[in-house]
Design an enzyme around this catalytic site. Structure first.
Site, PDB file in Angstrom:
ATOM      1  CG  ASN A   9      -0.326  -0.266   2.508  1.00  0.00           C
ATOM      2  OD1 ASN A   9       0.694  -0.949   2.594  1.00  0.00           O
ATOM      3  ND2 ASN A   9      -0.894   0.272   3.561  1.00  0.00           N
ATOM      4  CD  GLU A  11       2.492  -1.017  10.744  1.00  0.00           C
ATOM      5  OE1 GLU A  11       1.300  -1.355  10.918  1.00  0.00           O
ATOM      6  OE2 GLU A  11       2.901  -0.446   9.734  1.00  0.00           O
ATOM      7  CB  CYS A  29      -1.684  -0.263   8.610  1.00  0.00           C
ATOM      8  SG  CYS A  29      -0.258   0.846   8.765  1.00  0.00           S
TER       9      CYS A  29
END
Length: 486
Positions: free
Chosen positions: A153, A252, A286
């Site tokens: 992303n 993460e 995210c």
């Protein structure tokens, strides 16, 4: 940019095709055009990459801190010079709008500049001893080789936030970029650092299928740290593999981020922040806002203004500079987003703004009257769907925000900083932003989450600690008396 130049990958200091029998096409998510086709890497390539990085790292760490810092600074300068090229790459490979691509490139430059200070922060210390005549010396050293696995992303900046610090602290790096973004998440970065002056083979890029090389890059005995950015489900597997092999894992992972609007908030400011934090890069972040939690007294005014603001965002071709919402990364992601919308409808949510679908472009959906117990409110939404949840009190807002397995980031809007801080302290997240949206990252700040959102922190002293180890050396400067010989 001529993408045919990227049909190879740097493995062990040589730009070549992978050794697998498999091939993969890298497509523009808006047009469907094949940018480049790759012959993928296999386990033998993984082994060569690690063995070369392990060997070359000895050369790299032998250079002076000043020499290594200058090379890292060179990379920042080169990326600044190539800014427009990098922006164009992100628009074509990831479907980024110009606004998003510019943010990502600027963030990557800042990450490299921050990392350039790390060679000077590998602090040594001399400490006193409880033993007469002894001196204790503490040395901070690189772990050796770091494995970096990143998402599609924000591929340039998500890869850079691990690669640049790992190199700056004296390590070699083997990168496995996401299959959708192998250039911007891997090869482009390797070329940048090679041009800046790092030794050939210090970075390798493994473009390969997860089924063929996914476990191999983690389980290989050489890397001591695995830095992963991606989904919680894959992160749990990587964490388990790392633990079985006694490796450090920095994970993460996903988010279900709450954006709390208290009854004394500046409504106009909150609405604008919500639109940015939810729909930047089509919500494929995210850190993106997942749940907008609004005090019931201002709920009607908020959703009305929010809909107006969102309707003004241009949707469509990311090649047009004024487009704010472009395509999702692929058809699979588009189908998943539409499935989530249907789940919300079936659960009783109101479709306050109905989005449209053209290819991989999905215009915004706003679902109101959402209950946090609905399945759609408990999932990470990687797409342009805004959920708005009314609450009756500050206490309920905190309870709803914390009622999720995730804990990455959050926002609190209030005209009282003190009130917002007290709310922030109660939120079970790694990061909270007051009177701002959730998509925030600064190179020297601790970036990371709690619960199912991951383990560890990026940025500043926290990433230095992750990519280094400490060694205790004691020096007995006077003859020591041992009890058995007294």
């Amino acid at each position: 940019m001529n993408y045919s130049q990227w049909n190879t990958m740097p493995i062990g200091g040589v730009w070549r095709e992978g050794s697998s029998e498999k091939h993969a096409n890298n497509r523009n998510p808006y047009t469907g055009e094949v940018l480049v086709s790759h012959k993928l890497a296999n386990r033998e390539d993984v082994n060569e990459a690690y063995e070369t990085a392990f060997r070359v790292q000895k050369e790299w760490i032998s250079l002076s801190p000043d020499h290594r810092a200058r090379i890292i600074e060179n990379a920042a300068s080169l990326l600044a010079d190539r800014r427009e090229e990098a922006i164009e790459l992100l628009r074509n490979e990831t479907g980024s709008t110009k606004v998003k691509a510019r943010i990502e490139v600027n963030s990557s430059i800042a990450l490299i500049k921050e990392a350039a200070t790390y060679p000077y922060k590998m602090n040594e210390a001399v400490m006193p001893s409880t033993i007469p005549g002894k001196e204790n010396q503490i040395y901070r050293e690189p772990v050796g080789v770091v494995n970096v696995i990143t998402s599609w992303n924000f591929p340039l900046s998500l890869s850079m936030r691990s690669i640049a610090p790992a190199l700056a602290t004296g390590n070699g790096v083997v990168v496995k970029p996401a299959s959708n973004t192998p250039i911007s998440g891997g090869s482009y970065i390797a070329k940048l650092f090679e041009d800046a002056g790092i030794p050939k083979g210090l970075i390798s890029v493994i473009i390969g299928s997860g089924s063929e090389v996914g476990d191999a890059v983690v389980e290989h005995p050489i890397p001591r740290v695995v830095s992963f950015t991606g989904s919680t489900e894959i992160g749990k597997r990587i964490g388990a593999l790392a633990g079985q092999n006694l490796k450090e894992a920095s994970l993460e992972l996903g988010g279900n981020n709450a954006f709390i609007v208290l009854d004394d908030a500046d409504l106009g400011q909150a609405v604008e922040a919500a639109a940015f934090g939810k729909f930047l890069h089509q919500g494929q972040i995210c850190m993106a806002i997942n749940r907008i939690i609004v005090s019931r007294s201002i709920y009607p005014a908020f959703i009305k203004q929010f809909k107006e603001k969102v309707n003004a965002l241009k949707v469509g071709d990311p090649r047009q500079d004024d487009t704010m919402i472009g395509p999702l990364i692929d058809g699979k992601q588009t189908d998943q987003v539409l499935s989530l919308v249907n789940k919300g409808k079936q659960s009783g949510a109101t479709v306050y703004l109905e989005g449209k679908v053209e290819g991989n472009v999905v215009s915004p959906f706003i679902l109101t009257d959402v209950d946090n117990r609905m399945s759609i409110a408990q999932e990470e939404i990687f797409g342009p769907i805004a959920l708005v949840i009314p609450v009756d009190s500050e206490e309920e807002a905190v309870s709803v925000a914390n009622d999720t397995r995730y804990g990455l980031t959050a926002s609190v809007f209030s005209s009282s900083t003190e009130r917002a801080i007290e709310v922030a302290k109660q939120l079970q997240t790694g990061m909270v932003h007051i009177n701002d949206q959730t998509v925030n990252s600064e190179p020297s700040m601790p970036f990371g989450g709690e619960k199912d959102s991951g383990i560890g922190r990026f940025g500043g002293q926290w990433i230095i600690e992750k990519f280094t180890t400490v060694k205790w050396v004691s020096v007995q400067k006077e003859k020591r008396q041992y009890p058995m010989f007294v």
